[in-house]
Design a protein around this motif. Structure first.
Motif, short mmCIF file in Angstrom:
data_model
loop_
_atom_site.label_atom_id
_atom_site.label_comp_id
_atom_site.label_asym_id
_atom_site.label_seq_id
_atom_site.Cartn_x
_atom_site.Cartn_y
_atom_site.Cartn_z
N ARG A 183 7.01 -13.29 -20.55
CA ARG A 183 6.55 -11.98 -20.07
C ARG A 183 6.81 -10.89 -21.10
O ARG A 183 5.96 -10.02 -21.35
CB ARG A 183 7.25 -11.64 -18.76
CG ARG A 183 6.86 -10.30 -18.17
CD ARG A 183 7.69 -10.01 -16.93
NE ARG A 183 7.39 -8.71 -16.37
CZ ARG A 183 8.10 -8.14 -15.40
NH1 ARG A 183 9.13 -8.77 -14.87
NH2 ARG A 183 7.77 -6.95 -14.95
N PHE A 184 7.99 -10.94 -21.72
CA PHE A 184 8.36 -9.91 -22.70
C PHE A 184 8.12 -10.37 -24.14
O PHE A 184 8.57 -9.72 -25.07
CB PHE A 184 9.83 -9.52 -22.51
CG PHE A 184 10.09 -8.79 -21.22
CD1 PHE A 184 9.76 -7.46 -21.08
CD2 PHE A 184 10.66 -9.45 -20.14
CE1 PHE A 184 9.99 -6.78 -19.89
CE2 PHE A 184 10.90 -8.79 -18.95
CZ PHE A 184 10.56 -7.45 -18.81
N GLN A 240 11.99 -4.19 -16.63
CA GLN A 240 12.99 -4.27 -17.69
C GLN A 240 13.40 -5.74 -17.91
O GLN A 240 13.28 -6.57 -17.02
CB GLN A 240 14.24 -3.46 -17.34
CG GLN A 240 14.02 -1.96 -17.31
CD GLN A 240 13.59 -1.46 -15.95
OE1 GLN A 240 13.79 -2.13 -14.95
NE2 GLN A 240 12.98 -0.28 -15.90
N PRO A 241 13.91 -6.06 -19.11
CA PRO A 241 14.40 -7.41 -19.38
C PRO A 241 15.67 -7.71 -18.60
O PRO A 241 16.30 -6.80 -18.03
CB PRO A 241 14.65 -7.40 -20.89
CG PRO A 241 14.84 -5.96 -21.24
CD PRO A 241 13.98 -5.19 -20.29
N ARG A 242 16.09 -8.97 -18.58
CA ARG A 242 17.19 -9.42 -17.74
C ARG A 242 18.53 -8.79 -18.10
O ARG A 242 19.44 -8.75 -17.25
CB ARG A 242 17.32 -10.94 -17.82
CG ARG A 242 17.68 -11.48 -19.19
CD ARG A 242 17.62 -13.00 -19.25
NE ARG A 242 18.61 -13.61 -18.38
CZ ARG A 242 19.82 -13.97 -18.78
NH1 ARG A 242 20.20 -13.76 -20.04
NH2 ARG A 242 20.66 -14.54 -17.95
N ASP A 243 18.70 -8.30 -19.32
CA ASP A 243 19.98 -7.72 -19.73
C ASP A 243 20.08 -6.23 -19.44
O ASP A 243 21.12 -5.61 -19.74
CB ASP A 243 20.22 -7.96 -21.23
CG ASP A 243 20.55 -9.41 -21.53
OD1 ASP A 243 21.05 -10.10 -20.63
OD2 ASP A 243 20.30 -9.86 -22.67
N HIS A 244 19.06 -5.65 -18.86
CA HIS A 244 19.13 -4.22 -18.51
C HIS A 244 20.12 -4.05 -17.35
O HIS A 244 20.09 -4.82 -16.38
CB HIS A 244 17.75 -3.71 -18.09
CG HIS A 244 17.66 -2.22 -17.99
ND1 HIS A 244 18.17 -1.51 -16.92
CD2 HIS A 244 17.14 -1.30 -18.85
CE1 HIS A 244 17.95 -0.23 -17.10
NE2 HIS A 244 17.33 -0.06 -18.27
N PRO A 245 21.02 -3.08 -17.42
CA PRO A 245 22.05 -2.90 -16.37
C PRO A 245 21.49 -2.80 -14.96
O PRO A 245 22.07 -3.34 -14.01
CB PRO A 245 22.75 -1.61 -16.78
CG PRO A 245 22.56 -1.53 -18.26
CD PRO A 245 21.21 -2.12 -18.52
N ASP A 246 20.35 -2.11 -14.79
CA ASP A 246 19.76 -1.99 -13.45
C ASP A 246 19.29 -3.34 -12.92
O ASP A 246 19.44 -3.63 -11.72
CB ASP A 246 18.59 -1.00 -13.47
CG ASP A 246 19.04 0.43 -13.68
OD1 ASP A 246 20.23 0.71 -13.43
OD2 ASP A 246 18.22 1.26 -14.12
#
Length: 317
Positions: free
Chosen positions: A207-208, A50-56
């Protein structure tokens, strides 16, 4: 500073710290580099798609950077033992963790930073759909703060990032750099580690595929520039006040404000008013920079004891 302060720092092997050998300086740089790599590397110990802003992703990174930040004082202790450099000041005080003058250390640097952002603040007020009473009601509403504290991005930008970055890149690095470089050079050397550390965003953007390669690297170069300038400012605040809390609050405020929307100001219907406050803010900031960070408000800055009294006069008096 008194003559006693001039002798407050010494090497355990009777060497003069103010005429330290090149090896001591290189060791200081290596320890700072180790800190920077540990901080940035901790962000990538977790495998995720997931990208850096994903809560996990944010939750996992909270764990790793908090561990690195908690262990960072140990790096200074190891550095001190490895070099034989013995400051005549407690380690926590050198890191800006002390109570003398703490109330003013919270208020004055933050107010000074708000003066610098006077133009963007006026721009924000002019574009805000709320009046003063509505805004006050929101700020005083407990539910508003519950929502903020449950927002992972808000916690990262306003709490965790300012606290951990200022602890690692200012409170831990500056005490290691100052005995070698002096106060002035440390202010401009320390932010280089901070600026370079932000280049890790390039990895995720590539990467994204969040833009063209040229655009990503251009954005990274721009981010390096303003984070280095900001790092120099908070390093100045840290040295002048001798407190960590001031840089942390300034960092949090700047994260909230973001980079000034100068292009939007040019297109604003009240652009003359806005740019007048931009200019006024910069003038007042320059005038108030030294008076509002005077050590008379905060007590004797511990970092200033790491250099000769004669070398500390320009920044510590």
């Amino acid at each position: 500073m008194s003559a006693a302060d001039d002798e407050a720092v010494y090497f355990s092997k009777t060497e003069d710290p103010f005429n330290s050998v090149t090896g001591f300086c290189w060791l200081s740089v290596i320890f700072c580099f180790l800190l920077a790599c540990s901080y940035v590397g901790s962000l990538y110990v977790w495998k995720n798609d997931q990208p850096r802003d994903h809560p996990d992703v944010i939750r996992r990174r909270f764990t790793s950077v908090l561990i690195v930040s908690a262990l960072s004082p140990l790096i200074i202790w190891v550095w001190r033992e490895a070099t034989g450099f013995k400051p005549g000041t407690p380690l926590l005080a050198l890191m800006g963790i002390r109570f003398e003058g703490i109330v003013l250390a919270c208020l004055l640097p933050l107010l000074l930073t708000m003066v610098l952002f006077l133009g963007p603040l006026v721009q924000l007020v002019l574009d805000c759909p709320w009046d003063f009473s509505d805004g006050l009601k929101v700020i005083l509403d407990s539910q508003f703060w519950v929502l903020c504290l449950s927002d992972m991005r808000w916690l990262r930008n306003q709490v965790v990032a300012p606290l951990t970055e200022e602890l690692v890149f200012r409170a831990c690095m500056l005490p290691m750099l100052i005995p070698c470089t002096g106060l002035g050079y440390a202010i401009f050397t320390c932010p280089l580690f901070f600026g370079v550390a932000h280049f890790h965003h390039v990895i995720e953007q590539l990467r994204f595929r969040q833009g063209t390669i040229a655009g990503i690297f251009l954005s990274a170069a721009f981010q390096f520039s303003y984070t280095a300038v900001f790092g120099a400012y908070t390093a100045f605040i840290f040295i002048r006040t001798g407190h960590l809390i001031g840089p942390v609050l300034c960092h949090s405020f700047c994260n909230y404000m973001g980079f000034p929307a100068i292009c939007a100001a040019f297109e604003h219907p009240r652009k003359i008013t806005i740019f007048s406050f931009y200019f006024l803010g910069m003038v007042l900031f320059i005038m108030l920079l030294y008076p509002m960070t005077d050590s008379v408000f905060f007590g004797d800055p511990p970092a200033c004891r790491l250099v000769k009294a004669s070398a500390a006069l320009s920044l510590c008096s």
